[in-house]
Write a protein that holds these residues in place. Structure first.
Motif, mmCIF file in Angstrom:
data_model
loop_
_atom_site.group_PDB
_atom_site.id
_atom_site.type_symbol
_atom_site.label_atom_id
_atom_site.label_comp_id
_atom_site.label_asym_id
_atom_site.label_seq_id
_atom_site.Cartn_x
_atom_site.Cartn_y
_atom_site.Cartn_z
ATOM 1 N N ALA A 99 0.847 -1.191 0.000
ATOM 2 C CA ALA A 99 0.000 0.000 0.000
ATOM 3 C C ALA A 99 0.881 1.237 0.000
ATOM 4 N N ALA A 100 0.519 2.231 -0.817
ATOM 5 C CA ALA A 100 1.315 3.455 -0.917
ATOM 6 C C ALA A 100 0.408 4.623 -1.259
ATOM 7 N N ALA A 101 0.791 5.813 -0.817
ATOM 8 C CA ALA A 101 0.039 7.026 -1.124
ATOM 9 C C ALA A 101 0.145 7.340 -2.612
ATOM 10 N N LEU A 102 -0.945 7.844 -3.193
ATOM 11 C CA LEU A 102 -0.928 8.214 -4.604
ATOM 12 C C LEU A 102 -0.144 9.495 -4.853
ATOM 13 N N PHE A 103 -0.167 10.414 -3.868
ATOM 14 C CA PHE A 103 0.445 11.714 -4.078
ATOM 15 C C PHE A 103 1.821 11.779 -3.425
ATOM 16 N N PRO A 104 2.794 12.431 -4.070
ATOM 17 C CA PRO A 104 4.116 12.587 -3.448
ATOM 18 C C PRO A 104 4.063 13.354 -2.137
ATOM 19 N N GLU A 105 3.139 14.345 -2.055
ATOM 20 C CA GLU A 105 2.964 15.151 -0.847
ATOM 21 C C GLU A 105 1.494 15.123 -0.441
ATOM 22 N N PRO A 106 1.193 14.995 0.858
ATOM 23 C CA PRO A 106 -0.210 15.003 1.285
ATOM 24 C C PRO A 106 -0.912 16.298 0.887
ATOM 25 N N VAL A 107 -2.177 16.180 0.540
ATOM 26 C CA VAL A 107 -3.000 17.341 0.223
ATOM 27 C C VAL A 107 -3.892 17.618 1.431
ATOM 28 N N PRO A 108 -3.886 18.839 1.979
ATOM 29 C CA PRO A 108 -4.674 19.134 3.192
ATOM 30 C C PRO A 108 -6.161 19.290 2.912
ATOM 31 N N GLU A 109 -6.740 18.274 2.286
ATOM 32 C CA GLU A 109 -8.165 18.231 1.973
ATOM 33 C C GLU A 109 -8.635 16.787 2.108
ATOM 34 N N ASP A 110 -9.908 16.610 2.409
ATOM 35 C CA ASP A 110 -10.463 15.265 2.526
ATOM 36 C C ASP A 110 -10.945 14.773 1.168
ATOM 37 N N PHE A 111 -10.450 13.616 0.745
ATOM 38 C CA PHE A 111 -10.895 12.965 -0.484
ATOM 39 C C PHE A 111 -11.922 11.882 -0.130
ATOM 40 N N GLY A 112 -12.916 12.258 0.613
ATOM 41 C CA GLY A 112 -13.951 11.327 1.033
ATOM 42 C C GLY A 112 -14.679 11.875 2.238
ATOM 43 N N ARG A 113 -15.917 11.413 2.414
ATOM 44 C CA ARG A 113 -16.744 11.831 3.537
ATOM 45 C C ARG A 113 -16.737 10.760 4.626
ATOM 46 N N PRO A 114 -17.179 11.101 5.819
ATOM 47 C CA PRO A 114 -17.365 10.081 6.853
ATOM 48 C C PRO A 114 -18.348 9.022 6.365
ATOM 49 N N LEU A 115 -18.061 7.768 6.637
ATOM 50 C CA LEU A 115 -18.846 6.662 6.109
ATOM 51 C C LEU A 115 -20.083 6.418 6.966
ATOM 52 N N TRP A 116 -21.063 7.328 6.836
ATOM 53 C CA TRP A 116 -22.345 7.111 7.498
ATOM 54 C C TRP A 116 -23.233 6.250 6.614
ATOM 55 N N SER A 117 -23.377 6.629 5.357
ATOM 56 C CA SER A 117 -24.196 5.888 4.416
ATOM 57 C C SER A 117 -23.301 4.987 3.572
ATOM 58 N N LEU A 118 -23.736 3.749 3.343
ATOM 59 C CA LEU A 118 -22.874 2.757 2.712
ATOM 60 C C LEU A 118 -22.759 2.911 1.200
ATOM 61 N N ASN A 119 -23.436 3.886 0.597
ATOM 62 C CA ASN A 119 -23.383 4.014 -0.854
ATOM 63 C C ASN A 119 -22.321 4.997 -1.334
ATOM 64 N N TRP A 120 -21.583 5.613 -0.424
ATOM 65 C CA TRP A 120 -20.703 6.707 -0.821
ATOM 66 C C TRP A 120 -19.601 6.223 -1.757
ATOM 67 N N SER A 121 -19.387 6.976 -2.838
ATOM 68 C CA SER A 121 -18.336 6.674 -3.806
ATOM 69 C C SER A 121 -17.619 7.974 -4.132
#
Length: 457
Positions: free
Chosen positions: A227-249
């Motif tokens: 497993a490895a990060a896609l980006f060379p440097e972390p981006v200070p943004e969320d690429f996803g929401r909290p998993l409350w609903s199981l349909n999130w993509s």
């Protein structure tokens, strides 16, 4: 001005967007308040209901549900909320159950389009908090039987088969963790046991640690056992929401080789779109987009590079859009479905949100807010010198919610009448204040000071 009661009416909500991977046909699930809040599966292009009155396409897994339907080669499978059973629709026939009657009132969710179907099963035989058992299961739609596949964790979500059906990936977590603070990703090989039933062997832990939360959610990849990060440097943004609903993509792959994808990220209280090289080694490329909310994004055609999502433009109602990204990395979107406006405001009266990041003393910790100024072209302010307009100070329900920039008539009702409106994304809001030592009361005390002493309005 007399109040317009249409501003306060509950509007239909798009709860999910679903794609038939074989035919590339797009469907959506819509919640209709006018029909006692039932969820209806709709063929998007035809804008035609797939299920009739009395059917509620929803699940109750982990209370919030999600992922209640899947379509494969024109055959539809969906969960009916009142009895928790899975039903099948084929060739335009009436829905028929494909799970046993003994599992009535047992929610099944997170359906995966594979034969047989994989799903999340929440067993309420012992309907107490300690007695409820969640597992991943296989549904044999011919025999109308269910077989456990994976169990042991307290919660499961998002089972995904590999294209050739030989491997399965899934998300799991344990009480008292929430999925964003201890969620784990695992993969395993699909095999047949001695009884000829599918089983998972060679389970491999990919990522995630119990009782541990990181800061921002960035995409990673798992290949060749690493497993490895896609980006060379972390981006200070969320690429996803909290998993409350199981349909999130939060992303859609857009090429057959699996080297390109469109990702959704959250910045300043709005969602943005990125073009991402899945081979890694480069930072994401921001795409110019009129959308400020992107709820669910899915692949439509790998050959054409098309994807689909539902969301909001800045001053418009919710819509479903489909299209590719051009070679020059420009969005080329067409509306598949656009909600009719419940209220039409005069031109120029819509208050445009202004995202702001405040600094809370004494450590200058960030606090994200979204401000809507009073907006009415016919008026410039009070006739009293130095008087400032009133301001509504709004807190969302939390604990991980977010006040986004989507057009909301309740806010426009106030701003069109001389009020400001301030949404506070306090500590705990996703992609908002990531400092957990930022309690709501302190945040609001500071915002009140900023509004009334620093003349924000």
């Amino acid at each position: 001005m007399a109040p317009d009661h249409r501003l306060l009416q509950h509007k239909p909500q798009l709860k999910d967007v679903i794609v038939d991977a074989i035919t590339s046909e797009v469907y959506h699930v819509k919640k209709r308040p006018s029909e006692a809040g039932r969820n209806v599966l709709v063929h998007t292009k035809l804008n035609k209901d797939v299920v009739g009155e009395g059917w509620n396409v929803r699940t109750g897994v982990q209370e919030y549900g999600g992922s209640a339907a899947v379509i494969h080669a024109g055959v539809i499978y969906f969960s009916h909320l009142p009895d928790g059973r899975i039903y099948r629709i084929s060739d335009g026939n009436q829905p028929e159950p494909v799970t046993p009657e003994s599992l009535i009132d047992t929610p099944i969710s997170s359906l995966t389009p594979y034969t047989p179907i994989s799903s999340v099963l929440e067993d309420h035989t012992d309907d107490t908090p300690a007695g409820i058992v969640t597992s991943l299961c296989i549904i044999n739609t011919k025999e109308k039987s269910i077989h456990p596949l994976i169990s042991g964790a307290d919660f499961y979500a998002l089972p995904k088969f590999s294209p050739d059906g030989t491997r399965l990936a899934w998300n799991q977590w344990y009480h008292p963790d929430m999925p964003w603070e201890g969620g784990q990703i695992l993969v395993g090989d699909v095999s047949l046991n001695a009884d000829g039933i599918l089983a998972i062997i060679n389970e491999t832990h990919v990522a995630g640690v119990k009782e541990k939360i990181r800061r921002y959610v960035n995409p990673w990849k798992y290949t060749a056992g690493e497993a490895a990060a896609l980006f060379p440097e972390p981006v200070p943004e969320d690429f996803g929401r909290p998993l409350w609903s199981l349909n999130w993509s939060p992303y859609a792959v857009i090429d057959a080789e699996g080297t390109k994808a469109i990702f959704v990220a959250i910045r300043d209280g709005r969602e943005i779109l990125y073009f991402v090289d899945l081979l890694g080694g480069s930072q994401p490329l921001l795409l110019e987009s009129p959308f400020i909310v992107v709820n669910v994004i899915r692949t439509v055609s790998l050959e054409k590079g098309e994807f689909v999502f539902n969301g909001h433009a800045l001053d418009d109602e919710e819509s479903i859009s489909r299209g590719p990204v051009s070679p020059s990395k420009e969005l080329r979107l067409d509306f598949l479905l656009k909600a009719s406006k419940t209220v039409t405001f005069p031109a120029g009266i819509i208050s445009i949100p202004r995202p702001l990041t405040l600094k809370i003393p004494p450590k200058d910790e960030p606090l994200h807010v979204v401000y809507y100024p009073p907006q009415k072209p016919e008026y410039s302010g009070s006739s009293m010198e130095g008087e400032l307009p009133p301001c509504v100070l709004n807190a969302h329900g939390g604990p991980t919610g977010l006040s986004n920039h989507a057009l909301e008539w309740k806010k426009q009702h106030f701003t069109s009448r001389g009020w400001g409106w301030l949404d506070v994304n306090y500590g705990g809001s996703y992609s908002a204040c990531r400092v957990q030592a930022c309690p709501l009361c302190s945040a609001f005390a500071f915002v009140r000071f900023f509004v009334y002493r620093k003349h924000l309005v």
